[in-house]
Design a protein around this motif. Structure first.
Motif, PDB file in Angstrom:
ATOM      1  N   LYS A   3       4.753  -2.758  -3.128  1.00  0.00           N
ATOM      2  CA  LYS A   3       6.141  -3.223  -3.132  1.00  0.00           C
ATOM      3  C   LYS A   3       6.948  -2.539  -2.038  1.00  0.00           C
ATOM      4  O   LYS A   3       7.750  -3.175  -1.352  1.00  0.00           O
ATOM      5  N   ILE A   4       6.722  -1.261  -1.860  1.00  0.00           N
ATOM      6  CA  ILE A   4       7.419  -0.538  -0.796  1.00  0.00           C
ATOM      7  C   ILE A   4       6.924  -1.011   0.562  1.00  0.00           C
ATOM      8  O   ILE A   4       7.709  -1.187   1.490  1.00  0.00           O
ATOM      9  N   ALA A   5       5.627  -1.250   0.688  1.00  0.00           N
ATOM     10  CA  ALA A   5       5.079  -1.752   1.948  1.00  0.00           C
ATOM     11  C   ALA A   5       5.739  -3.081   2.324  1.00  0.00           C
ATOM     12  O   ALA A   5       6.037  -3.316   3.500  1.00  0.00           O
ATOM     13  N   LEU A   6       5.979  -3.938   1.346  1.00  0.00           N
ATOM     14  CA  LEU A   6       6.653  -5.197   1.615  1.00  0.00           C
ATOM     15  C   LEU A   6       8.067  -4.959   2.136  1.00  0.00           C
ATOM     16  O   LEU A   6       8.517  -5.607   3.079  1.00  0.00           O
ATOM     17  N   GLN A   7       8.761  -4.000   1.545  1.00  0.00           N
ATOM     18  CA  GLN A   7      10.117  -3.687   1.999  1.00  0.00           C
ATOM     19  C   GLN A   7      10.089  -3.115   3.427  1.00  0.00           C
ATOM     20  O   GLN A   7      10.979  -3.406   4.230  1.00  0.00           O
ATOM     21  N   VAL A   8       9.105  -2.316   3.734  1.00  0.00           N
ATOM     22  CA  VAL A   8       8.950  -1.780   5.094  1.00  0.00           C
ATOM     23  C   VAL A   8       8.736  -2.938   6.068  1.00  0.00           C
ATOM     24  O   VAL A   8       9.341  -2.993   7.134  1.00  0.00           O
ATOM     25  N   TYR A   9       7.889  -3.868   5.672  1.00  0.00           N
ATOM     26  CA  TYR A   9       7.626  -5.050   6.501  1.00  0.00           C
ATOM     27  C   TYR A   9       8.908  -5.859   6.714  1.00  0.00           C
ATOM     28  O   TYR A   9       9.209  -6.292   7.826  1.00  0.00           O
ATOM     29  N   GLU A  10       9.651  -6.063   5.649  1.00  0.00           N
ATOM     30  CA  GLU A  10      10.881  -6.848   5.743  1.00  0.00           C
ATOM     31  C   GLU A  10      11.946  -6.147   6.577  1.00  0.00           C
ATOM     32  O   GLU A  10      12.862  -6.800   7.071  1.00  0.00           O
ATOM     33  N   ALA A  11      11.821  -4.829   6.755  1.00  0.00           N
ATOM     34  CA  ALA A  11      12.737  -4.087   7.623  1.00  0.00           C
ATOM     35  C   ALA A  11      12.315  -4.190   9.089  1.00  0.00           C
ATOM     36  O   ALA A  11      12.972  -3.640   9.965  1.00  0.00           O
ATOM     37  N   GLY A  12      11.199  -4.892   9.340  1.00  0.00           N
ATOM     38  CA  GLY A  12      10.763  -5.130  10.707  1.00  0.00           C
ATOM     39  C   GLY A  12       9.595  -4.275  11.179  1.00  0.00           C
ATOM     40  O   GLY A  12       9.177  -4.378  12.325  1.00  0.00           O
ATOM     41  N   HIS A  13       9.067  -3.454  10.301  1.00  0.00           N
ATOM     42  CA  HIS A  13       7.961  -2.566  10.660  1.00  0.00           C
ATOM     43  C   HIS A  13       6.632  -3.168  10.191  1.00  0.00           C
ATOM     44  O   HIS A  13       6.610  -4.109   9.412  1.00  0.00           O
ATOM     45  N   MET A  14       5.541  -2.611  10.647  1.00  0.00           N
ATOM     46  CA  MET A  14       4.221  -3.031  10.191  1.00  0.00           C
ATOM     47  C   MET A  14       3.657  -1.911   9.305  1.00  0.00           C
ATOM     48  O   MET A  14       3.156  -0.906   9.798  1.00  0.00           O
ATOM     49  N   PRO A  15       3.745  -2.078   7.998  1.00  0.00           N
ATOM     50  CA  PRO A  15       3.269  -1.026   7.090  1.00  0.00           C
ATOM     51  C   PRO A  15       1.750  -1.002   7.023  1.00  0.00           C
ATOM     52  O   PRO A  15       1.080  -2.012   7.240  1.00  0.00           O
ATOM     53  N   VAL A  16       1.235   0.153   6.702  1.00  0.00           N
ATOM     54  CA  VAL A  16      -0.201   0.302   6.479  1.00  0.00           C
ATOM     55  C   VAL A  16      -0.416   1.441   5.487  1.00  0.00           C
ATOM     56  O   VAL A  16       0.251   2.456   5.543  1.00  0.00           O
ATOM     57  N   LEU A  17      -1.295   1.196   4.559  1.00  0.00           N
ATOM     58  CA  LEU A  17      -1.669   2.221   3.589  1.00  0.00           C
ATOM     59  C   LEU A  17      -3.117   2.599   3.843  1.00  0.00           C
ATOM     60  O   LEU A  17      -3.968   1.720   4.054  1.00  0.00           O
ATOM     61  N   GLY A  18      -3.407   3.875   3.806  1.00  0.00           N
ATOM     62  CA  GLY A  18      -4.773   4.325   4.019  1.00  0.00           C
ATOM     63  C   GLY A  18      -5.759   3.682   3.068  1.00  0.00           C
ATOM     64  O   GLY A  18      -6.900   3.389   3.433  1.00  0.00           O
ATOM     65  N   GLU A  19      -5.310   3.420   1.853  1.00  0.00           N
ATOM     66  CA  GLU A  19      -6.179   2.808   0.851  1.00  0.00           C
ATOM     67  C   GLU A  19      -6.651   1.424   1.269  1.00  0.00           C
ATOM     68  O   GLU A  19      -7.740   0.995   0.908  1.00  0.00           O
ATOM     69  N   TRP A  20      -5.824   0.722   2.041  1.00  0.00           N
ATOM     70  CA  TRP A  20      -6.196  -0.629   2.480  1.00  0.00           C
ATOM     71  C   TRP A  20      -7.455  -0.596   3.334  1.00  0.00           C
ATOM     72  O   TRP A  20      -8.217  -1.555   3.365  1.00  0.00           O
ATOM     73  N   TYR A  21      -7.652   0.483   4.048  1.00  0.00           N
ATOM     74  CA  TYR A  21      -8.850   0.646   4.861  1.00  0.00           C
ATOM     75  C   TYR A  21      -9.950   1.361   4.092  1.00  0.00           C
ATOM     76  O   TYR A  21     -11.117   0.973   4.150  1.00  0.00           O
ATOM     77  N   ALA A  22      -9.587   2.418   3.417  1.00  0.00           N
ATOM     78  CA  ALA A  22     -10.583   3.299   2.809  1.00  0.00           C
ATOM     79  C   ALA A  22     -11.344   2.661   1.654  1.00  0.00           C
ATOM     80  O   ALA A  22     -12.574   2.788   1.577  1.00  0.00           O
ATOM     81  N   LEU A  23     -10.662   1.988   0.754  1.00  0.00           N
ATOM     82  CA  LEU A  23     -11.338   1.513  -0.459  1.00  0.00           C
ATOM     83  C   LEU A  23     -12.454   0.509  -0.181  1.00  0.00           C
ATOM     84  O   LEU A  23     -13.543   0.637  -0.760  1.00  0.00           O
ATOM     85  N   PRO A  24     -12.274  -0.485   0.699  1.00  0.00           N
ATOM     86  CA  PRO A  24     -13.408  -1.367   0.995  1.00  0.00           C
ATOM     87  C   PRO A  24     -14.577  -0.627   1.653  1.00  0.00           C
ATOM     88  O   PRO A  24     -15.745  -0.920   1.378  1.00  0.00           O
ATOM     89  N   LEU A  25     -14.262   0.327   2.533  1.00  0.00           N
ATOM     90  CA  LEU A  25     -15.323   1.102   3.167  1.00  0.00           C
ATOM     91  C   LEU A  25     -16.086   1.931   2.139  1.00  0.00           C
ATOM     92  O   LEU A  25     -17.321   2.007   2.176  1.00  0.00           O
ATOM     93  N   ILE A  26     -15.353   2.534   1.232  1.00  0.00           N
ATOM     94  CA  ILE A  26     -15.958   3.359   0.186  1.00  0.00           C
ATOM     95  C   ILE A  26     -16.878   2.522  -0.692  1.00  0.00           C
ATOM     96  O   ILE A  26     -18.005   2.929  -1.002  1.00  0.00           O
ATOM     97  N   ALA A  27     -16.417   1.347  -1.078  1.00  0.00           N
ATOM     98  CA  ALA A  27     -17.240   0.463  -1.905  1.00  0.00           C
ATOM     99  C   ALA A  27     -18.495   0.028  -1.158  1.00  0.00           C
ATOM    100  O   ALA A  27     -19.607   0.041  -1.712  1.00  0.00           O
ATOM    101  N   THR A  28     -18.336  -0.331   0.103  1.00  0.00           N
ATOM    102  CA  THR A  28     -19.470  -0.784   0.898  1.00  0.00           C
ATOM    103  C   THR A  28     -20.475   0.344   1.124  1.00  0.00           C
ATOM    104  O   THR A  28     -21.687   0.103   1.164  1.00  0.00           O
ATOM    105  N   ALA A  29     -19.972   1.563   1.225  1.00  0.00           N
ATOM    106  CA  ALA A  29     -20.845   2.717   1.450  1.00  0.00           C
ATOM    107  C   ALA A  29     -21.570   3.151   0.176  1.00  0.00           C
ATOM    108  O   ALA A  29     -22.417   4.032   0.232  1.00  0.00           O
ATOM    109  N   GLY A  30     -21.234   2.560  -0.970  1.00  0.00           N
ATOM    110  CA  GLY A  30     -21.970   2.824  -2.195  1.00  0.00           C
ATOM    111  C   GLY A  30     -21.377   3.857  -3.133  1.00  0.00           C
ATOM    112  O   GLY A  30     -22.078   4.355  -4.026  1.00  0.00           O
TER     113      GLY A  30
END
Length: 91
Positions: A3-30
């Motif tokens: 929800k906060i990431a959406l607000q950051v986006y709506e303020a004109g920024h490009m939000p990113v959370l580490g979890e968005w990258y890490a969790l798929p990698l972690i799952a794929t790595a087993g």
């Protein structure tokens, strides 16, 4: 956080959370549970690596050792640190 990431986006920024990258990698790595070797090898290190592509960090929420570590690394890299959503400049 999303929800906060959406607000950051709506303020004109490009939000990113580490979890968005890490969790798929972690799952794929087993990884089979939080805190196993695979999880620890990827989760926080990927967020630290991600800071190399960020201009600022918005630290929100409650107590979190991991978030505090990200802020410390971001400060060492000279990134801007915001503690409230309303501190972000509107773009």
């Amino acid at each position: 956080m999303n929800k906060i990431a959406l607000q950051v986006y709506e303020a004109g920024h490009m939000p990113v959370l580490g979890e968005w990258y890490a969790l798929p990698l972690i799952a794929t790595a087993g990884s089979t549970n939080l805190g196993d070797d695979v999880f620890n090898r990827i989760f926080h290190p990927s967020s630290i690596r991600l800071l190399n592509y960020c201009d600022a960090v918005l630290r929100v929420g409650g107590s979190s050792q991991g978030a505090d570590e990200m802020v410390q690394v971001a400060q060492e890299k000279g990134l801007l640190i915001y503690e409230r959503l309303d501190e972000l400049p509107l773009l």
